[in-house]
Structure formats: structure tokens, C-alpha cells
Write an enzyme that holds these catalytic residues in place. Structure first.
Site, PDB file in Angstrom:
ATOM      1  N   THR A   1       3.222  -1.619  -6.651  1.00  0.00           N
ATOM      2  CA  THR A   1       4.456  -1.530  -7.447  1.00  0.00           C
ATOM      3  C   THR A   1       5.454  -2.620  -7.072  1.00  0.00           C
ATOM      4  O   THR A   1       6.192  -3.112  -7.923  1.00  0.00           O
ATOM      5  CB  THR A   1       5.091  -0.133  -7.235  1.00  0.00           C
ATOM      6  OG1 THR A   1       4.152   0.830  -7.699  1.00  0.00           O
ATOM      7  CG2 THR A   1       6.383   0.043  -7.987  1.00  0.00           C
TER       8      THR A   1
ATOM      9  N   SER B   1      -2.926  -0.274  -5.514  1.00  0.00           N
ATOM     10  CA  SER B   1      -3.774   0.127  -4.383  1.00  0.00           C
ATOM     11  C   SER B   1      -4.736   1.240  -4.775  1.00  0.00           C
ATOM     12  O   SER B   1      -5.663   1.551  -4.026  1.00  0.00           O
ATOM     13  CB  SER B   1      -2.916   0.536  -3.182  1.00  0.00           C
ATOM     14  OG  SER B   1      -2.269   1.756  -3.397  1.00  0.00           O
TER      15      SER B   1
ATOM     16  N   THR C   1       1.681   1.938  -2.656  1.00  0.00           N
ATOM     17  CA  THR C   1       1.909   3.075  -1.763  1.00  0.00           C
ATOM     18  C   THR C   1       0.781   4.107  -1.815  1.00  0.00           C
ATOM     19  O   THR C   1       0.610   4.870  -0.867  1.00  0.00           O
ATOM     20  CB  THR C   1       3.232   3.783  -2.127  1.00  0.00           C
ATOM     21  OG1 THR C   1       3.196   4.105  -3.519  1.00  0.00           O
ATOM     22  CG2 THR C   1       4.423   2.905  -1.831  1.00  0.00           C
ATOM     23  N   ASP C   2       0.019   4.119  -2.928  1.00  0.00           N
ATOM     24  CA  ASP C   2      -0.975   5.191  -3.099  1.00  0.00           C
ATOM     25  C   ASP C   2      -1.950   5.284  -1.926  1.00  0.00           C
ATOM     26  O   ASP C   2      -2.265   6.376  -1.467  1.00  0.00           O
ATOM     27  CB  ASP C   2      -1.785   4.980  -4.388  1.00  0.00           C
ATOM     28  CG  ASP C   2      -0.984   5.285  -5.644  1.00  0.00           C
ATOM     29  OD1 ASP C   2       0.236   5.458  -5.552  1.00  0.00           O
ATOM     30  OD2 ASP C   2      -1.603   5.338  -6.730  1.00  0.00           O
TER      31      ASP C   2
HETATM   32  N1  ASP Z   1       2.400   3.942  -6.809  1.00  0.00           N
HETATM   33  C1  ASP Z   1       1.688   2.842  -6.341  1.00  0.00           C
HETATM   34  C2  ASP Z   1       2.556   1.801  -5.664  1.00  0.00           C
HETATM   35  O1  ASP Z   1       3.478   2.133  -5.115  1.00  0.00           O
HETATM   36  C3  ASP Z   1       0.633   2.251  -7.130  1.00  0.00           C
HETATM   37  C4  ASP Z   1      -0.240   1.586  -6.117  1.00  0.00           C
HETATM   38  O2  ASP Z   1      -0.548   2.189  -5.130  1.00  0.00           O
HETATM   39  O3  ASP Z   1      -0.535   0.424  -6.286  1.00  0.00           O
HETATM   40  O4  ASP Z   1       2.345   0.650  -5.584  1.00  0.00           O
END
Ligand code: ASP
Length: 329
Positions: A18, A59, A92-93
């Protein structure tokens, strides 16, 4: 930036997420911004920062191969004499998995700090620039030396070993199970209030890691062993059972564990609960029966950390026993 030296040099390894995402015409956010672009949003700092574009994906798209590539890139940058620390920008995932892998194989006193964002880079209120600024300060800070891999997010510093994403959209999505953050980064600089306890370093993953299959099967009311069997049929070398509560199953899962262990599959017993250790205390298909049948107790190691640890060990030909796992759980 208190604690950082004027000559500190940090390398940002960009992998997407993100923090690098903008909305496309269908308004779905997609990772697209380069290391240079995301660094451009940080503003002036007294640390020299160099960007390296490694991957540019969410991710949720990463596989073992990409995790191995990230671990190699981090090791390369940390080996440079002119580098003080490394920041990895990441979705973050699955940040918890990458952070844990980097921590397991970390072979340097220099820190590696992961960060990202909950709000996409093209939003006026994106949290990415501030998170990145604080992660850079942490990677440059002398106090972070010897701490291995850290997650720096929303002003808080977390150790990789126990930290999970525990909220899907909150600005502070990470929590360290059975403990809090170990410090803060922000306007007043970097303050570490504790140091992580880390087990002995493991070797970095080799190509065999890419294809080492370890699956997670979750216990729930009415769960049977069909998915666990399918995992083994698909080539899983190990199955992590996400038990209910302190690590419980049922009669169908217990019968499968006995049969799987007899035929050479590693079965790890974890829990689907976000925090707290596995405690084998119930019979009748509960955790006491599962461990007696040969499931390995994964203790307080978070579920997806446990999956990754088993994959790394098995990819390196380690004979995984309860004793092998003891230092990590
Ligand atoms: N929600 C996720 C992020 O924070 C999507 C990911 O993991 O790429 O980036």
C-alpha cells in the site's frame, strides 16, 4: 532525528504494498510507485538514503521465492561497509512473515526495519511517508543495533519474533503477542525500551525453500480431516494445525494426526487464537491427545511464523523434532 549519526546511510529496499500503491481507473489500489517515488514523499532527513527497487507487488502476492529474494537483497546491503541499516517497504498483509524470516537469518549487528502503510500513497492522508521517515530514523539509530529485524509502524517499534497484523484497516495494525511494542519512533526521535530475545541464527533459505510446501489447516466446529489429507496429497511436508483455544482438535483430526505422523508427515500444533501459547491440557481430541499422537507443540510462536519456520527448517533438510523447535517457540 535523535540517535542517528550525520553520516548514517540507510538503504530502502522497496517491495510494493500500500505504501507504493495508487488507485487505478477501477479505484482498486495497486502497487506501482518506485523506491525513488516513495522516498520523494518523505521530505528532508539527516540520513543519507539510497533506494533499491526489488519487487513492486502487494504482499498478498508473495511466495517463498520472493521471500528468499528479499532475504538475499537485505543480506547484500547489510554486508556493505558504508551501510548503517536497511529499511524494507512492504505490504502489511504478510509483513509478519517476511520480518520473521529476515530475523531468523539475520547475520549482522545492523538493523533491518520493515514498514508500510494502511492508506494508499495517492491519498492525502496516507500514513506511508511518516512511517517511512520513522523507519529510516530507526534503521540509522545506534540503539537499534543488535535487535535483528524490527517492524516500525504508526510510531511504534515491534520485534519480528512475535508480531502479527491483528487489525485489517486500523492505522496501528500490528501487535506483539504477550507483550507490547519495544519502543517508539517519532518527533522526539527513537526510544527503545526493551531488546528482543532472539534464537541462534539459521542459514538463509536456498532455492529448495521456494517449493517447500507447509500448509495450515484450521480446526472449527464440524472440522474433519479432508483438508489435512488434501494438503499431504498436494505435497505438504508439514501441516500446521490451527487448533481451537489452547490448541485443541477433535476425534477426526486426532485420528488423522496419528496416521500422518506414522507415515512421516510433520504435524505442528498451533492455535487459531491471536495470542497465547499452545497448552496441551485437554483429552477427547484436545491438545493433550494431539501431542501424545505426535503433533509438535508450537508453543507461543504465532501461527504463520510457525508455518514459515517449519518451511525453512524442512527446506534445509533439518530433522524437525520437538527439541529442534524448542529455541524458537
Ligand atoms: N493491505 C496491504 C498493504 O498494506 C496490501 C499488501 O499487503 O500489499 O500493503
Amino acid at each position: 532525528m535523535s540517535g542517528s549519526s550525520r553520516t548514517a546511510r540507510v538503504v530502502l529496499i522497496a517491495t510494493g504494498g500500500t505504501i507504493a500503491s495508487s488507485s487505478g481507473p477501477d479505484s482498486a489500489a495497486v502497487a506501482s510507485r518506485t523506491a525513488g517515488e516513495i522516498l520523494g514523499s518523505v521530505g528532508p532527513t539527516d540520513v543519507e538514503v539510497e533506494g533499491r527497487d526489488l519487487l513492486n507487488v502487494g504482499s498478498y502476492l508473495l511466495g517463498h521465492r520472493e521471500l528468499r529474494v528479499i532475504a538475499e537483497a537485505v543480506a547484500e546491503e547489510l554486508a556493505r561497509d558504508d551501510v548503517t541499516g536497511v529499511v524494507v517497504s512492504h505490504g502489511t498483509d504478510t509483513m509478519e512473515e517476511t520480518a520473521y524470516l529476515l530475523d531468523l537469518v539475520h547475520d549482522s549487528d545492523k538493523p533491518v526495519v520493515l514498514t508500510g502503510a494502511q492508506k494508499a500513497a495517492d491519498r492525502p492522508d496516507s500514513d506511508g511517508p511518516q512511517n517511512l521517515r520513522e523507519a529510516i530514523a530507526l534503521a540509522a539509530a545506534p540503539q537499534a543495533r543488535g535487535c535483528g529485524a524490527l517492524i516500525c509502524f504508526a510510531g511504534r517499534i515491534f520485534p519480528a519474533g512475535r508480531t502479527r497484523k491483528q487489525h485489517t484497516i486500523a492505522p496501528e495494525p500490528f501487535r506483539a503477542g504477550d507483550g507490547g511494542p519495544i519502543g517508539r519512533a517519532g518527533a522526539s526521535g527513537v526510544q527503545l525500551t526493551a531488546r528482543p530475545v532472539r534464537p541462534a541464527r539459521l542459514d538463509r533459505p536456498g532455492p529448495a525453500f521456494d517449493e517447500t510446501r507447509v500448509d495450515v489447516v484450521t480446526a472449527h466446529p464440524g472440522a474433519d480431516a479432508a483438508l489435512a489429507r488434501a494438503a499431504v496429497d498436494a505435497g505438504a511436508m508439514a501441516v500446521v494445525l490451527a487448533g481451537t483455544g489452547a490448541g485443541n482438535g477433535n476425534h477426526a483430526l486426532l485420528a488423522w494426526v496419528s496416521e500422518a505422523v506414522r507415515t512421516g508427515t510433520i504435524v505442528g500444533l498451533s492455535t487459531r487464537v491471536a495470542e497465547g501459547p499452545v497448552v496441551p491440557m485437554y483429552g477427547n481430541g484436545g491438545g493433550a491427545d494431539l501431542t501424545r499422537a505426535g503433533a509438535l507443540n508450537l508453543g507461543g510462536l504465532p501461527l504463520y511464523h510457525a508455518r514459515l519456520l517449519l518451511a525453512l527448517l524442512l527446506s534445509q533438510g533439518v530433522a524437525v523434532t520437538q527439541q529442534t523447535l524448542e529455541p524458537y517457540i
